[in-house]
Design an enzyme around this catalytic site. Structure first.
Site, PDB file in Angstrom:
ATOM      1  N   LYS A  88       0.836  -1.213   0.000  1.00  9.07           N
ATOM      2  CA  LYS A  88       0.000   0.000   0.000  1.00  9.07           C
ATOM      3  C   LYS A  88       0.864   1.254   0.000  1.00  9.07           C
ATOM      4  CE  LYS A  88      -1.940  -1.000   3.946  1.00  9.07           C
ATOM      5  NZ  LYS A  88      -1.274  -2.291   4.227  1.00  9.07           N
ATOM      6  N   ARG A 143      -9.577   1.209   8.286  1.00  9.96           N
ATOM      7  CA  ARG A 143      -9.149  -0.138   8.616  1.00  9.96           C
ATOM      8  C   ARG A 143     -10.220  -0.907   9.362  1.00  9.96           C
ATOM      9  NH1 ARG A 143      -3.493   0.617   8.699  1.00  9.96           N
ATOM     10  NH2 ARG A 143      -2.391  -1.344   8.933  1.00  9.96           N
ATOM     11  N   ARG A 153      12.096  -5.600   4.585  1.00 16.18           N
ATOM     12  CA  ARG A 153      11.707  -4.195   4.469  1.00 16.18           C
ATOM     13  C   ARG A 153      12.613  -3.295   5.296  1.00 16.18           C
ATOM     14  NH1 ARG A 153       5.775  -2.031   5.491  1.00 16.18           N
ATOM     15  NH2 ARG A 153       5.964  -3.082   7.486  1.00 16.18           N
ATOM     16  N   ARG A 193      11.261  -1.707  11.069  1.00 15.92           N
ATOM     17  CA  ARG A 193      10.151  -1.271  11.916  1.00 15.92           C
ATOM     18  C   ARG A 193       9.971  -2.204  13.106  1.00 15.92           C
ATOM     19  NH1 ARG A 193       5.138   0.140   8.095  1.00 15.92           N
ATOM     20  NH2 ARG A 193       4.092  -1.113   9.694  1.00 15.92           N
ATOM     21  N   ARG A 210      -0.647  -9.118  12.993  1.00 12.83           N
ATOM     22  CA  ARG A 210      -1.217  -8.070  12.143  1.00 12.83           C
ATOM     23  C   ARG A 210      -2.059  -8.675  11.023  1.00 12.83           C
ATOM     24  NH1 ARG A 210       4.129  -5.249  10.647  1.00 12.83           N
ATOM     25  NH2 ARG A 210       2.881  -4.019   9.196  1.00 12.83           N
TER      26      ARG A 210
HETATM   27  P1  AP5 Z   1       4.911  -1.617   1.837  1.00  9.59           P
HETATM   28  O1  AP5 Z   1       4.619  -0.728   0.692  1.00  9.59           O
HETATM   29  O2  AP5 Z   1       5.675  -1.083   2.982  1.00  9.59           O
HETATM   30  O3  AP5 Z   1       3.540  -2.313   2.335  1.00  9.59           O
HETATM   31  P2  AP5 Z   1       2.329  -1.738   3.158  1.00  9.59           P
HETATM   32  O4  AP5 Z   1       1.111  -2.358   2.578  1.00  9.59           O
HETATM   33  O5  AP5 Z   1       2.381  -0.257   3.253  1.00  9.59           O
HETATM   34  O6  AP5 Z   1       2.647  -2.438   4.552  1.00  9.59           O
HETATM   35  P3  AP5 Z   1       2.567  -1.865   6.034  1.00  9.59           P
HETATM   36  O7  AP5 Z   1       3.291  -2.836   6.915  1.00  9.59           O
HETATM   37  O8  AP5 Z   1       2.990  -0.439   6.079  1.00  9.59           O
HETATM   38  O9  AP5 Z   1       1.072  -2.001   6.287  1.00  9.59           O
HETATM   39  P4  AP5 Z   1       0.372  -1.979   7.615  1.00  9.59           P
HETATM   40  O10 AP5 Z   1      -0.993  -1.801   7.125  1.00  9.59           O
HETATM   41  O11 AP5 Z   1       0.567  -3.148   8.476  1.00  9.59           O
HETATM   42  O12 AP5 Z   1       1.121  -0.826   8.421  1.00  9.59           O
HETATM   43  P5  AP5 Z   1       0.719   0.678   8.763  1.00  9.59           P
HETATM   44  O13 AP5 Z   1       1.936   1.483   8.808  1.00  9.59           O
HETATM   45  O14 AP5 Z   1      -0.393   1.112   7.895  1.00  9.59           O
HETATM   46  O15 AP5 Z   1       5.632  -2.930   1.251  1.00  9.59           O
HETATM   47  C1  AP5 Z   1       6.091  -3.953   2.123  1.00  9.59           C
HETATM   48  C2  AP5 Z   1       7.470  -4.454   1.661  1.00  9.59           C
HETATM   49  O16 AP5 Z   1       7.338  -5.142   0.426  1.00  9.59           O
HETATM   50  C3  AP5 Z   1       8.491  -3.327   1.399  1.00  9.59           C
HETATM   51  O17 AP5 Z   1       9.769  -3.777   1.777  1.00  9.59           O
HETATM   52  C4  AP5 Z   1       8.395  -3.094  -0.105  1.00  9.59           C
HETATM   53  O18 AP5 Z   1       9.599  -2.583  -0.641  1.00  9.59           O
HETATM   54  C5  AP5 Z   1       8.087  -4.483  -0.614  1.00  9.59           C
HETATM   55  N1  AP5 Z   1       7.231  -4.496  -1.801  1.00  9.59           N
HETATM   56  C6  AP5 Z   1       6.188  -3.654  -2.086  1.00  9.59           C
HETATM   57  N2  AP5 Z   1       5.607  -3.980  -3.258  1.00  9.59           N
HETATM   58  C7  AP5 Z   1       6.281  -5.081  -3.717  1.00  9.59           C
HETATM   59  C8  AP5 Z   1       6.153  -5.903  -4.886  1.00  9.59           C
HETATM   60  N3  AP5 Z   1       5.193  -5.673  -5.805  1.00  9.59           N
HETATM   61  N4  AP5 Z   1       7.020  -6.942  -5.013  1.00  9.59           N
HETATM   62  C9  AP5 Z   1       7.987  -7.198  -4.087  1.00  9.59           C
HETATM   63  N5  AP5 Z   1       8.156  -6.442  -2.968  1.00  9.59           N
HETATM   64  C10 AP5 Z   1       7.312  -5.400  -2.782  1.00  9.59           C
HETATM   65  O19 AP5 Z   1       0.166   0.474  10.231  1.00  9.59           O
HETATM   66  C11 AP5 Z   1       1.013   0.095  11.293  1.00  9.59           C
HETATM   67  C12 AP5 Z   1       0.214   0.027  12.570  1.00  9.59           C
HETATM   68  O20 AP5 Z   1      -0.326   1.319  12.886  1.00  9.59           O
HETATM   69  C13 AP5 Z   1      -0.995  -0.902  12.553  1.00  9.59           C
HETATM   70  O21 AP5 Z   1      -0.647  -2.236  12.840  1.00  9.59           O
HETATM   71  C14 AP5 Z   1      -1.860  -0.258  13.635  1.00  9.59           C
HETATM   72  O22 AP5 Z   1      -1.423  -0.606  14.913  1.00  9.59           O
HETATM   73  C15 AP5 Z   1      -1.619   1.222  13.429  1.00  9.59           C
HETATM   74  N6  AP5 Z   1      -2.588   1.841  12.509  1.00  9.59           N
HETATM   75  C16 AP5 Z   1      -2.310   2.442  11.304  1.00  9.59           C
HETATM   76  N7  AP5 Z   1      -3.429   2.880  10.721  1.00  9.59           N
HETATM   77  C17 AP5 Z   1      -4.453   2.563  11.572  1.00  9.59           C
HETATM   78  C18 AP5 Z   1      -5.852   2.751  11.520  1.00  9.59           C
HETATM   79  N8  AP5 Z   1      -6.453   3.320  10.478  1.00  9.59           N
HETATM   80  N9  AP5 Z   1      -6.584   2.299  12.562  1.00  9.59           N
HETATM   81  C19 AP5 Z   1      -6.013   1.700  13.631  1.00  9.59           C
HETATM   82  N10 AP5 Z   1      -4.690   1.491  13.729  1.00  9.59           N
HETATM   83  C20 AP5 Z   1      -3.921   1.916  12.717  1.00  9.59           C
HETATM   84 MG    MG Z   2       2.762   1.103   4.845  1.00 10.09          MG
END
Ligand code: AP5
Ligand code: MG
Ligand code: ZN
Length: 214
Positions: free
Chosen positions: A13, A88, A127, A160, A171
């Protein structure tokens, strides 16, 4: 243009949202990045969020919804934005829909980046993240030009805290439980687009731009 990114943790994402933001000239708003910036800055919000994030749990809706609705009211959001990691939960989605309705606005697309759970754990272990600007790298699939340093802003890259395999598992469970129902929600709203997130990241982006327009 107003876009929501949907998908499991690690689906890509953030990677795709950054590219969308650049191409279409709209802000990339990641609730995860906002929380991490607050943790880094030692704010009260950051301290509260960290307790949940380190467990792989969601930060409660009463904290998250207000924060996001404030953010999309800022001046740089007038032409649209790409939301990454919000909504989410169903209550988050409903709050967003209602807030936009009140302003006579609506979301244009919900882009679901589809990646099976098996592929996620491998991705997460490689990552590297920039906590300063939100850029994301992968040691194999998307390496920075200089090892350990952000291409965009020059800050040091980190692992992270929530990317430990057992936290990633948690997660994923939380995702299937609380976030996956949003796929149906936006399907019913008629704005869902699903792309195959297992392809190369430039291929995934191409598939997205076919839908969003050149
Ligand atoms: P990346 O682009 O980083 O993936 P992502 O989908 O953004 O993954 P996240 O871990 O950031 O998602 P998340 O939803 O768990 O975390 P968030 O920060 O939102 O890609 C992942 C890896 O793969 C990278 O190394 C990239 O280079 C690689 N990659 C990408 N595309 C690829 C491809 N096509 N092929 C190969 N490799 C590829 O949330 C973190 C925490 O915050 C949550 O757990 C929660 O506690 C809290 N939080 C955030 N938002 C909310 C909300 N709305 N409500 C409640 N809690 C929340
Ligand atoms: Mg992300
Ligand atoms: Zn950076």
């Amino acid at each position: 243009m107003k876009i929501i990114m949907l998908g499991a943790p690690g689906a890509g994402k953030g990677t795709q949202a950054k590219k969308i933001a650049e191409k279409y000239g709209i802000p990339h708003i990641s609730t995860g990045d906002i929380f991490r910036a607050n943790i880094k800055g030692g704010t009260e919000l950051g301290m509260k969020a960290k307790a949940y994030m380190d467990q792989g749990q969601l930060v409660p809706d009463d904290v998250t919804i207000g924060m996001l609705l404030d953010r999309i009211s800022e001046a740089d959001c007038e032409k649209g934005y790409v939301l990454d990691g919000f909504p989410r939960t169903i209550p988050q989605a409903e709050s967003l829909t209602n807030a936009l309705n009140e302003r006579g606005e609506k979301m244009d697309y919900a882009v679901n980046v589809d990646v099976p759970d098996e592929a996620i754990v491998t991705r997460m272990s490689g990552r590297r993240a920039c906590l300063a600007c939100g850029a994301t790298y992968h040691i194999v699939f998307n390496a920075p030009k200089t090892e350990g340093v952000c291409d965009t802003c020059g800050e040091k890259l980190v692992l992270r805290d929530d990317d430990k395999p057992e936290t990633v598992q948690k997660r994923l469970t939380v995702y299937h439980d609380q976030t996956q129902p949003l796929i149906d929600y936006y399907q019913q709203a008629g704005i869902l687009v699903t792309v195959d997130g297992t392809k190369d990241l430039n291929e995934v982006f191409k598939d997205i731009t076919v839908v969003l327009g050149e």
